[in-house]
Every structure is written in structure tokens, then in C-alpha cells.
Scaffold this active site. Structure first.
Site, PDB file in Angstrom:
ATOM      1  N   ASP A  38      39.625  34.933  33.229  1.00  0.00           N
ATOM      2  CA  ASP A  38      39.848  35.869  34.317  1.00  0.00           C
ATOM      3  C   ASP A  38      41.349  35.929  34.553  1.00  0.00           C
ATOM      4  O   ASP A  38      42.075  34.968  34.259  1.00  0.00           O
ATOM      5  CB  ASP A  38      39.133  35.439  35.602  1.00  0.00           C
ATOM      6  N   ASP A  64      45.985  37.592  31.223  1.00  0.00           N
ATOM      7  CA  ASP A  64      45.877  39.026  31.007  1.00  0.00           C
ATOM      8  C   ASP A  64      45.395  39.300  29.583  1.00  0.00           C
ATOM      9  O   ASP A  64      46.118  39.067  28.617  1.00  0.00           O
ATOM     10  CB  ASP A  64      47.258  39.645  31.252  1.00  0.00           C
ATOM     11  N   ASN A  91      34.702  42.106  28.784  1.00  0.00           N
ATOM     12  CA  ASN A  91      34.175  42.593  30.061  1.00  0.00           C
ATOM     13  C   ASN A  91      35.272  42.948  31.072  1.00  0.00           C
ATOM     14  O   ASN A  91      35.040  43.718  31.990  1.00  0.00           O
ATOM     15  CB  ASN A  91      33.262  41.513  30.657  1.00  0.00           C
ATOM     16  N   TYR A 162      39.416  55.824  33.880  1.00  0.00           N
ATOM     17  CA  TYR A 162      38.357  54.867  33.549  1.00  0.00           C
ATOM     18  C   TYR A 162      37.392  55.455  32.518  1.00  0.00           C
ATOM     19  O   TYR A 162      37.040  54.798  31.527  1.00  0.00           O
ATOM     20  CB  TYR A 162      37.617  54.509  34.836  1.00  0.00           C
ATOM     21  N   LYS A 166      36.694  54.031  28.781  1.00  0.00           N
ATOM     22  CA  LYS A 166      35.359  53.566  28.408  1.00  0.00           C
ATOM     23  C   LYS A 166      34.780  54.373  27.248  1.00  0.00           C
ATOM     24  O   LYS A 166      34.019  53.844  26.427  1.00  0.00           O
ATOM     25  CB  LYS A 166      34.436  53.629  29.626  1.00  0.00           C
ATOM     26  N   THR A 196      28.893  45.515  41.867  1.00  0.00           N
ATOM     27  CA  THR A 196      30.084  44.686  41.689  1.00  0.00           C
ATOM     28  C   THR A 196      31.149  45.134  42.687  1.00  0.00           C
ATOM     29  O   THR A 196      30.980  46.138  43.379  1.00  0.00           O
ATOM     30  CB  THR A 196      30.654  44.821  40.269  1.00  0.00           C
TER      31      THR A 196
END
Length: 297
Positions: A38, A64, A91, A162, A166, A196
Site C-alpha cells: 500500500d 508507490d 489492485n 479513470y 481502466k 469501497t
């Protein structure tokens, strides 16, 4: 239920919370040794503590994922700590939602960098490790699971950065599966829908849709619903599945079929622009109905 990842070493990026955390916990419960990445080291350490407290094995590899040296270091942490690497779950990501006409260059660059470049960096370093194994005569049963999104497949109003990242990840999955299969590496992707911090931050309507049911019935938006498919795709027994994308929501798993040739018409010569209006509309009418982008009217 039998476990499918006993002793396998798995990296999960963006695992400090949400879907990534659910993946890390599910892998540990399935017998895997987990490298918890993370950006926030404290968040990663908290998940590692959960895994260890439950009797599992895990290590922190903070940083990162879009940074080249950090990506290499995360893979090295897996190898140095647990003696190898068997699976990578890409992820990590975040949102900077805005309509295209209001989106800044920095907001575009930041989202594309973490999602798309972050996937590539981790994939590249993991694949290099497995290719070396294959060239040394070993037979890796290596797995990469990428995280795309329904926004990347169908579009999503207000999420152009985004959605573009994706969509690229979905194609990167197909590309990597084609290139890496000869080294014993399968590459698949998921398009998850779950509750989330990212989805809860997308507006009041989305937060209401994502809320846990008050009556204690099945929580279709629980991030843990996504993890079983990811755990299976990371296992040795999934070796006949590669280059595929799966939408996962609640108890539903759906194969997402990518760009396919639909209706076509060959004139046998060059078209005149004036001819093509009727031709194009006819081809659209003969082709599968297009799925509307999320939020489109």
C-alpha cells in the site's frame, strides 16, 4: 473447503483497505504467503498484523507501485522473504473524478499513472522474474490478475481519466496474456463492483446504492465478495484460463467479452461518403445493442 494456494506467494497492491485488503485476507486464509503493498505503510502494516494474528504469513512492501524502483523492490521483497513469487494482484488505484471539460492535466496524469503505469510496472518486474525461471528450465505456474472496471468497459460519466486507464488495463491484460503465456504466466482481469472508499466518495446516490443492508441479508456490495474469484485465478489450477476479463458483483460472475467484429458490409470497392449513412445505420441495427455508459442519459 479445500485450499488452492497453500504455500504460494502472492503480491497484492493497494491492499491497505477496501478490495485489496479483502484480497490479502482471503489469500492468507487460503494458505498463501502474502506481500501486502500500500502507498501508506501504516495501512499495509495493519493488514499484515491481521493476517499474522490469524495464523498466516505476510510482510509489508509499502510504496508507490508506479515508481520503477519501488516496483522492483516489491517483487524482491517477495523473493527475499518467502523464497519466490507465484502471483501478482494489481489492485492499487484512486479517483480524481471530474467531467472532461473540467479535468485538469494533473488530475488526468495522476490517475492514469497510478492505475495504468502502476499495473505495467508491477507486471513488468514480476514477468521478468518468471521469465528468468522459465529460461533456467523451471516451469512457473505464475498468475497475474489485473483490476479493470465497468467504467473502463462501458464508460462512466465524470470519470474520463479513470475510465480511460481502466480500458487500457483491460487491453493490457489481453496483450500480456498473449506475450507471456510461453513462460508459464497467465494474465486475467476483473471488473469489480463493491463498497469501497472510492465508490463511497463518488456521491450520495452511489453511497446509498452501496450501503450494507440493514436487515442482515446478503451484502452484495461487500468487498470480500470479489476475492474468491481472484484467489482462484491466482491458483495453480487456473492455468487453462488466460486473457479473460470477469465482472464480479455480489454473487455474480460474468465473462466480459471484449471488442468483437459485429455486422459488416463489403462493397468490393471504395465507398463514397454519401453512401455510408444508410450503411452505417444498417450495420448498427444488425449489431448487438451497445451498453450505455454509467450515468449516461
Amino acid at each position: 473447503m479445500s485450499k488452492t494456494n497453500i504455500g504460494r506467494v502472492v503480491i497484492v497492491t493497494g491492499a491497505g483497505q477496501g478490495i485489496g485488503r479483502a484480497h490479502a485476507l482471503a489469500f492468507a486464509a487460503d494458505g498463501a504467503k502474502v506481500v501486502v503493498n500500500d502507498y501508506a505503510a501504516d495501512s499495509a502494516a495493519s493488514v499484515v498484523d491481521e493476517i499474522v494474528a490469524a495464523g498466516g504469513e505476510a510482510v509489508v512492501a509499502a510504496g508507490d507501485v508506479a515508481d520503477w524502483e519501488t516496483g522492483a523492490a516489491i517483487v524482491k521483497t517477495a523473493v527475499d522473504t518467502f523464497g519466490g513469487l507465484d502471483a501478482l494482484v494489481n489492485n492499487a488505484g484512486f479517483l480524481r473524478d471530474r467531467m472532461l471539460v473540467s479535468l485538469s492535466e494533473d488530475e488526468w496524469d495522476a490517475v492514469v499513472r497510478v492505475h495504468l503505469k502502476g499495473h505495467f510496472v508491477m507486471l513488468r518486474h514480476a514477468a521478468e522474474y518468471w521469465r528468468a525461471q522459465a529460461k533456467a528450465g523451471q516451469k512457473p505456474q505464475a498468475r497475474i490478475i489485473n483490476t479493470s472496471s465497468g467504467a473502463g468497459i462501458f464508460g462512466s460519466v465524470g470519470q474520463g481519466n479513470y475510465a480511460a486507464a481502466k480500458a487500457a488495463i483491460a487491453e493490457l491484460t489481453i496483450q500480456a496474456a498473449a506475450e507471456l503465456g510461453g513462460y508459464g504466466i497467465t494474465v486475467n482481469g476483473i471488473a469489480p463492483a463493491a463498497r469501497t472508499q472510492m465508490t463511497l466518495g463518488a456521491g450520495e446516490a452511489m453511497a446509498e446504492q452501496m450501503a450494507a443492508p440493514a436487515d442482515g441479508s446478503f451484502d452484495a456490495m461487500d468487498p470480500a465478495n470479489i476475492s474468491p474469484l481472484v484467489v482462484w485465478l491466482a491458483s495453480a489450477e487456473s492455468g487453462d484460463v488466460s486473457g479473460r476479463l470477469f465482472e464480479v458483483e455480489g454473487g455474480t460472475v460474468t465473462v466480459l467479452d471484449g471488442w468483437q467484429r459485429a455486422a459488416s458490409k463489403d462493397k468490393g470497392a471504395r465507398w463514397e461518403p454519401s453512401e455510408l449513412g444508410d450503411v452505417v445505420r444498417g450495420l448498427i441495427a444488425e449489431s448487438p445493442q451497445q451498453v450505455k455508459a454509467y450515468g449516461a442519459r
